[in-house]
Design an enzyme around this catalytic site. Structure first.
Site, short mmCIF file in Angstrom:
data_model
loop_
_atom_site.label_atom_id
_atom_site.label_comp_id
_atom_site.label_asym_id
_atom_site.label_seq_id
_atom_site.Cartn_x
_atom_site.Cartn_y
_atom_site.Cartn_z
N ASP A 196 -0.77 1.19 -4.03
CA ASP A 196 -1.59 0.14 -4.89
C ASP A 196 -3.07 0.75 -5.34
O ASP A 196 -3.97 0.05 -5.61
CB ASP A 196 -1.86 -1.09 -3.79
CG ASP A 196 -2.73 -0.77 -2.49
OD1 ASP A 196 -2.69 0.39 -1.93
OD2 ASP A 196 -3.52 -1.39 -2.38
N ASP A 210 -5.64 2.44 -3.89
CA ASP A 210 -6.98 2.07 -3.25
C ASP A 210 -7.23 3.47 -2.49
O ASP A 210 -8.16 3.50 -1.65
CB ASP A 210 -7.07 0.97 -2.52
CG ASP A 210 -6.02 1.04 -1.22
OD1 ASP A 210 -5.05 1.84 -1.13
OD2 ASP A 210 -6.18 -0.09 -0.35
N SER A 260 0.83 -1.15 0.05
CA SER A 260 0.11 0.12 -0.01
C SER A 260 0.77 1.59 0.17
O SER A 260 1.57 1.45 -0.87
CB SER A 260 -0.88 -0.16 1.26
OG SER A 260 -1.82 1.04 1.02
N ASP A 267 -2.38 6.37 -3.66
CA ASP A 267 -1.27 5.81 -3.11
C ASP A 267 -0.65 4.49 -3.89
O ASP A 267 -1.24 4.49 -4.87
CB ASP A 267 -1.66 5.25 -1.64
CG ASP A 267 -2.43 4.08 -1.80
OD1 ASP A 267 -3.20 3.87 -2.81
OD2 ASP A 267 -2.62 3.16 -0.66
#
Length: 571
Positions: free
Chosen positions: A278, A280, A118, A276
């Site tokens: 990833d 999400d 993440s 960010d």
């Protein structure tokens, strides 16, 4: 959490394994600790758990994807080996956003594995396992960890000759991933192009700050497909961690420089957007005309994720919502005005997902949404838009909040900044002390939280203590013993939150996740240990940014701030 060593290890290993641990969402650890063996053990265990609860069957496809971290490819191959050895088939979705993977696996009723850390730095990574029906929930974690122990015993019992892993925990013969199947990516893009009005963003010039976000090209493609003029910049082949819950002044300065450069042609820019690692969690800034900027001000205006989500909920006309307790209390104020049911949860997307499931099961609400303070937005029901229904996606997503904010402004014929000016004037700030002993955090909470099942207590003007725990019911008086316990907690907190430091008297305390204190003048202070690191956090809301900043700075001050005072008093 502190590193947890494993007492019994395989005889052929030449290192001490460090197990992966569940954080607020998914498994994470240092890259050096995520050996092929450790990744393999956790994925094989996770799939064994899903098989045991009949979520998947042997021979089913398991879809794997990852972000752009340098360690992701290797870890994906280790996960693929675990999928194969579990009797399942590997489908490779490639490097795509986490919500794209989840959306696809839910539509196909199959499990998914996302390799991503993440927003955390590149020296760390993580793995998220999805069930065929969506995210792994907190109620699943104990079952998975039981399977982890079992698989670990099996793998450690192998000899150096029979193990697929060498002494450093790496696969002797890593498998090649299957060719990338772009079906998940195409389905994710179609979700937005089918639901939002084509041409609805015509006339908008949007800069996509790409950095190392896995969805950097997908986001640009969606925005272009909906009519925006897209300028892509800042692409990086080196991983850059972006924490949308902690955007710094330096990062805003960078975005301003990119915005000014994009206007060199003489054409105005309306927004800078990003995500960010990833993809999400969204990052959205409005770009102000130079003439509207106050002396010393910036051309870019950032809106925190909890308020960004509030705009999305209003755009979708949500009639029920779930947000973590740490969200800016402007959310509570506005949704109460709109008569939208609000469920508050512990911090972490699995808790929000669980709340969305409960709201959907009630059968009373038609437009169910949730979001986190990082801006990741979740939909718990199909929601009708102008073009077609937006199919439910109960996992953090960055694209929906970006689009909904741009469309809300465009459809009203106003700028993003003007749209945001209509939100309640509440300001937030968060901060933390790193390397704060976990035992000390636990001791502090033990002293501040009364025993019992009451989550929220309210203190009225005449000294009564009311149970405000229920989102659906009016506060009711507490029994005498419980009321006295809460008065003691209030008195203890008042010794630290003093008038000397600008605090009014306490009117409400919530202990759903940490200790959240509401003051008569509208200030809010929330103390909470991190769920996956030795950190003690402070969140603040107030009627001015300066006051919210002041509360956090007072709490973090070394060596005599609020958090250190609590540590000295209770440990």
């Amino acid at each position: 959490m502190p590193e947890q060593k494993i007492e019994s290890t395989a005889s052929f290993l030449n290192y001490q394994p460090v197990p992966l641990a569940f954080g607020t969402s998914g498994l994470r650890g240092l890259v050096k600790d995520i050996t092929d063996l450790e990744a393999y053990i956790n994925i094989k265990a996770g799939l064994r758990y899903l098989l045991s609860i009949d979520d998947i069957r042997r021979s089913d496809a398991v879809v794997i994807a990852g972000d752009l971290r340098p360690s992701t490819g290797r870890i994906m191959r280790a996960c693929a080996q675990a999928i194969i050895d579990s009797g399942c088939r590997v489908e490779n979705a490639g490097k795509i956003p986490t919500p794209a993977l989840t959306f696809y696996t839910m539509s196909k009723r199959c499990a998914g594995v996302m390799v991503t850390g993440s927003h955390i730095p590149f020296d760390r990574n993580g793995i998220k396992i999805n069930k065929s029906v969506g995210e792994i929930l907190k109620s699943d974690e104990a079952g998975i960890m039981r399977e982890v122990k079992s698989v670990r015993v099996e793998e450690y019992a192998r000899s150096a000759m029979s193990s697929a892993f060498d002494g450093s925990g790496m696969l002797k013969s890593p498998p090649e991933l299957p060719p990338v199947d772009h079906a998940a990516e195409r389905a994710y893009v179609h979700r937005y192009l089918a639901s939002f009005n084509h041409g609805g963003l015509a006339g908008l010039r949007v800069l996509v700050y790409q950095h190392s976000a896995v969805g950097r090209d997908i986001l640009a493609r969606i925005l272009q497909g909906l009519g925006a003029v897209v300028l892509a910049t800042g692409r990086s082949e080196t991983f850059i961690p972006i924490d949308t819950e902690n955007i710094t002044g330096e990062q805003l300065d960078c975005l301003e420089e990119l915005a000014v450069a994009a206007e060199a042609s003489g054409r105005p820019l309306h927004a800078v957007v990003s995500t960010d690692g990833d993809s999400d969690r969204p990052l959205v800034t409005a770009v102000l005309p130079a003439a509207e900027v106050q002396p010393g001000g910036r051309r870019v205006r950032f809106l925190p994720g909890d308020l960004l989500g509030l705009v999305v909920a209003e755009y979708l006309r949500a009639d029920a919502a779930a947000v973590p307790i740490s969200a800016n209390d402007a959310v509570e104020r506005r949704l109460r005005e709109r008569k939208v049911l609000l469920e508050k949860t512990k911090i972490g997307s699995p808790y929000v997902v669980c709340a969305l499931d409960n709201l959907r099961s009630a059968g009373t609400y038609e437009r169910i949404a949730g979001w986190e303070a990082n801006g990741g937005f979740l939909t718990g029901s199909d929601i009708a838009l102008n073009q077609a229904p937006l199919v439910a996606l109960p996992t953090r997503d960055s694209t929906l909040p970006i689009l909904a904010n741009l469309f809300a402004a465009a459809e009203q014929g106003i700028s993003l900044s003007a749209l945001w000016d209509r939100l309640p004037a509440r300001f937030g700030r968060a901060g933390l002390i790193d390397n704060f002993p976990v035992a000390a955090s636990g001791a502090i909470l033990a002293k501040l939280i009364p025993d019992g099942d009451v989550i929220e207590a309210e203190f009225d003007r005449v000294g009564h203590v009311l149970d405000g725990s229920g989102a659906h019911a009016s506060p009711a008086p507490l029994a005498a013993g419980a009321a006295e316990d809460w008065r003691k907690s209030k008195a203890t907190l008042s010794k630290f939150f003093t008038a000397e430091h600008g605090f009014d008297h306490i009117v409400r305390i919530n202990v759903l996740d940490g200790v959240r204190v509401y003051f008569n003048n509208g200030d809010v202070a929330h103390i909470r240990p991190s769920g996956n690191a030795p950190q003690l956090r402070i969140y603040a809301n107030s009627d001015s940014q300066a006051r919210a900043d002041q509360i956090v700075e007072f709490a973090l001050r070394e060596p005599d701030g609020l958090l250190r005072a609590l540590e000295r008093a209770f440990t």
